[in-house]
Scaffold this active site. Structure first.
Site, PDB file in Angstrom:
ATOM      1  N   GLY A  16       0.416  -0.889   0.032  1.00  0.00           N
ATOM      2  CA  GLY A  16      -0.088  -0.306   0.173  1.00  0.00           C
ATOM      3  C   GLY A  16       0.496   1.702  -0.447  1.00  0.00           C
ATOM      4  N   GLY A  18       0.732   5.086   1.274  1.00  0.00           N
ATOM      5  CA  GLY A  18      -0.108   6.232   1.860  1.00  0.00           C
ATOM      6  C   GLY A  18       1.309   7.789   2.352  1.00  0.00           C
ATOM      7  CB  SER A  19       0.260  10.921   3.148  1.00  0.00           C
ATOM      8  OG  SER A  19       0.213  10.563   4.595  1.00  0.00           O
ATOM      9  N   GLY A  21       4.058   7.329   2.580  1.00  0.00           N
ATOM     10  CA  GLY A  21       5.375   6.129   2.755  1.00  0.00           C
ATOM     11  C   GLY A  21       4.747   5.787   1.613  1.00  0.00           C
ATOM     12  CB  THR A  22       5.721   3.131  -0.444  1.00  0.00           C
ATOM     13  OG1 THR A  22       5.529   3.816  -1.305  1.00  0.00           O
ATOM     14  CG2 THR A  22       5.229   1.605  -1.163  1.00  0.00           C
ATOM     15  CB  VAL A  23       3.364  -0.240   3.932  1.00  0.00           C
ATOM     16  CG1 VAL A  23       3.352  -2.047   4.948  1.00  0.00           C
ATOM     17  CG2 VAL A  23       2.559   0.439   4.524  1.00  0.00           C
ATOM     18  CE  LYS A  36       4.317   4.142   6.787  1.00  0.00           C
ATOM     19  NZ  LYS A  36       2.673   5.166   7.733  1.00  0.00           N
ATOM     20  CG  ASP A 130      -2.097   9.730  12.305  1.00  0.00           C
ATOM     21  OD1 ASP A 130      -3.187  10.248  11.820  1.00  0.00           O
ATOM     22  OD2 ASP A 130      -1.674   9.352  11.123  1.00  0.00           O
TER      23      ASP A 130
END
Length: 405
Positions: A16, A18-19, A21-23, A36, A130
Site C-alpha cells: 500500500g 500512504g502520505s 511512504g510506501t509499505v 514501511k 494518529d
C-alpha cells in the site's frame, strides 16, 4: 521488483501507499516482515533522520500483544524504513467500509484492545498522535473475541512525531487527520496522551454510527467543530456507554479517562452488549460546500477508503491523508462556529443543517414567511384605518346629541 533494504531485509511487493511512504511485504532473517519506506523527501531531511535515530530505542521498546512490533529502523543511503511484524489480516477501515457500522459488542471489544495498546505506549512515554481505523489492524489468525471480533493491533507509532519536526512544520501548522484531532491540537497546544484518548473515542463513535462526530465537508470546518461543537447522542446504546464516550470526547483534556481506565470500563460494558445489533442511525449528508468559497463544480461525496495497511492485499491510500499539514484557525474563526454538531443523526430524508439542501429549504421558508408577513401587514393596516375612521365618527355624534334641545 525486489529491492534490498539495508543489509538484512528485502522488500518484495508493495502492499500500500500512504502520505508518509510506501509499505512493502518483505523478508528478514526471521521470516516475513512489513517494511514501511518513508518518502524520499523525508529520507533526505537530515534533521528528520537524526530524530529517527533518536526515537529508535523508544519504538523498539514498545512490546505489547495489541501493538504491531517495530523490529528495526533502517537508515541506509536514501532509504529510511521501519521494519515491523507482518499482520495476517486487514485494517479496521476496510472492515468498516464493508459493513458500514459494527455491532456494539464487536466495536467495544476492538476499541478496548486499542486502549490496552495505548496504555502500554503511554506508560513508556510514547504518544501515538494518529489513532484512526487505518492504523488499527485486525489479526485474522488470532482467536475470536466478544462479538466475533478479531484481535486488534495498533500500528504506525512514531510516524507523526517524526514528520512533525520543528523545521518541517511551523507553529502555525498542525499535523494529523482532521476527523480525529483533539481540540487542543487544533488550538496549537502540544500533544499529550489525552489526544490519543479523544481520537480513540472518535473511532468508537464511528464504529457505532458509521460516521465520525465532527467530520464531513471542508477540513477547516471539521477543525472548528472539534473546538466549538458538542457531540450529539446516538440513539439505541446503553446510557453508561454513551456517558463513557462523552467523557472521552470532552473538550478539556484533563476530563478524559486514561487509556488503562478506558480499557477496563469498556470491558465492563461487554456483557450488556451481547447480541445487540448494529445501530439504526441515518448517516448525515456526505457533502458540504466550503464557507464563503464559491465552488466551480459540485462537491463530490467524501470517500471513506482504507489508507496504508501493513497487511497483504491492502488498498491504496485515500485522500484522507495520514499526516495533513494545515493552518491553525485563529480565535475569531474558532469562535465563529455554531454550537451543536452539524453532523447530527437525523430522520431519514431530512436535510442536514448547513447542507445546500437545508439552505434551500430555509430560503423557501423565508420567502413564505415574507409573503405571509406582507399580507398580515396589509390586513393590520386596513384594520387600523377602519378603527380610526370609526373613532372620528363617534365623537361627532356625541357632540351633536349634547347640543340638541
Amino acid at each position: 521488483m525486489a529491492r534490498k533494504i539495508g543489509s538484512r531485509y528485502t522488500a518484495n511487493q508493495i502492499l500500500g501507499r500512504g502520505s508518509a511512504g510506501t509499505v512493502w511485504l518483505g523478508e528478514g532473517p526471521d521470516g516475513p516482515v512489513a517494511i514501511k519506506m518513508l518518502r524520499e523527501d523525508l529520507a533526505s531531511d537530515q534533521e528528520l533522520v537524526g530524530r529517527f535515530v533518536q526515537e529508535r530505542t523508544a519504538l523498539l521498546g514498545l512490546e505489547h500483544p495489541h501493538i504491531v512490533t517495530v523490529r528495526d529502523l533502517v537508515v541506509d543511503g536514501n532509504d529510511l524504513a521501519l521494519v515491523m511484524d507482518l499482520v495476517r489480516g486487514t485494517d479496521l477501515r476496510t472492515r468498516l467500509d464493508r459493513e458500514r457500522r459494527l455491532a456494539p459488542e464487536a466495536a467495544v471489544a476492538i476499541v478496548a484492545d486499542v486502549a490496552d495498546a495505548l496504555a502500554a505506549a503511554h506508560a513508556a512515554g510514547v504518544v501515538h498522535r494518529d489513532v484512526k481505523p487505518e492504523n488499527v489492524l485486525l489479526d485474522m489468525q488470532g482467536p475470536l473475541g466478544p462479538g466475533g471480533s478479531h484481535p486488534a493491533l495498533l500500528t504506525d507509532f512514531g510516524v507523526a512525531k517524526l514528520i512533525d519536526s520543528p523545521r518541517r512544520t511551523k507553529a502555525t501548522k498542525i499535523i494529523g487527520t482532521p476527523d480525529y484531532l483533539a481540540p487542543e491540537i487544533v488550538e496549537g497546544l502540544p500533544p499529550r496522551a489525552s489526544v490519543d484518548i479523544y481520537a480513540l473515542a472518535t473511532v468508537l463513535y464511528e464504529l457505532l454510527a458509521g460516521f465520525t462526530p465532527f467530520g464531513g465537508g471542508h477540513p477547516g470546518a471539521v477543525l472548528r467543530r472539534h473546538v466549538t461543537e458538542t457531540v450529539v447522542p446516538l440513539p439505541g446504546i446503553p446510557e453508561e456507554l454513551w456517558q463513557l464516550l462523552v467523557q472521552c470526547l470532552a473538550k478539556a483534556p484533563a476530563s478524559r479517562l486514561r487509556a488503562s481506565e478506558l480499557a477496563a470500563r469498556l470491558r465492563e460494558q461487554l456483557p450488556s452488549l451481547t447480541g445487540m445489533p448494529p445501530l439504526d442511525v441515518d448517516e448525515p449528508d456526505q457533502t458540504e460546500e466550503p464557507a464563503q468559497e464559491p465552488a466551480a463544480e459540485p462537491a463530490e461525496p467524501v470517500r471513506r477508503r482504507g489508507a496504508v495497511s501493513l497487511v497483504p492485499g491492502a488498498k491504496p491510500d485515500s485522500n484522507r491523508d495520514t499526516h495533513t499539514s494545515m493552518r491553525v484557525p485563529g480565535p475569531d474563526e474558532l469562535a465563529g462556529g455554531a454550537h451543536g454538531t452539524a453532523r447530527a443523526p437525523r430522520a431519514t430524508g431530512a436535510p442536514r443543517p448547513g447542507s445546500a439542501r437545508h439552505r434551500a429549504v430555509v430560503r423557501r421558508r423565508r420567502v413564505t414567511l415574507g409573503v405571509a408577513g406582507a399580507v398580515l401587514a396589509a390586513v393590520v393596516g386596513v384594520g387600523a384605518y377602519v378603527a380610526s375612521s370609526g373613532g372620528d365618527d363617534k365623537p361627532a355624534q356625541d357632540t351633536h346629541s349634547t347640543s340638541a334641545p
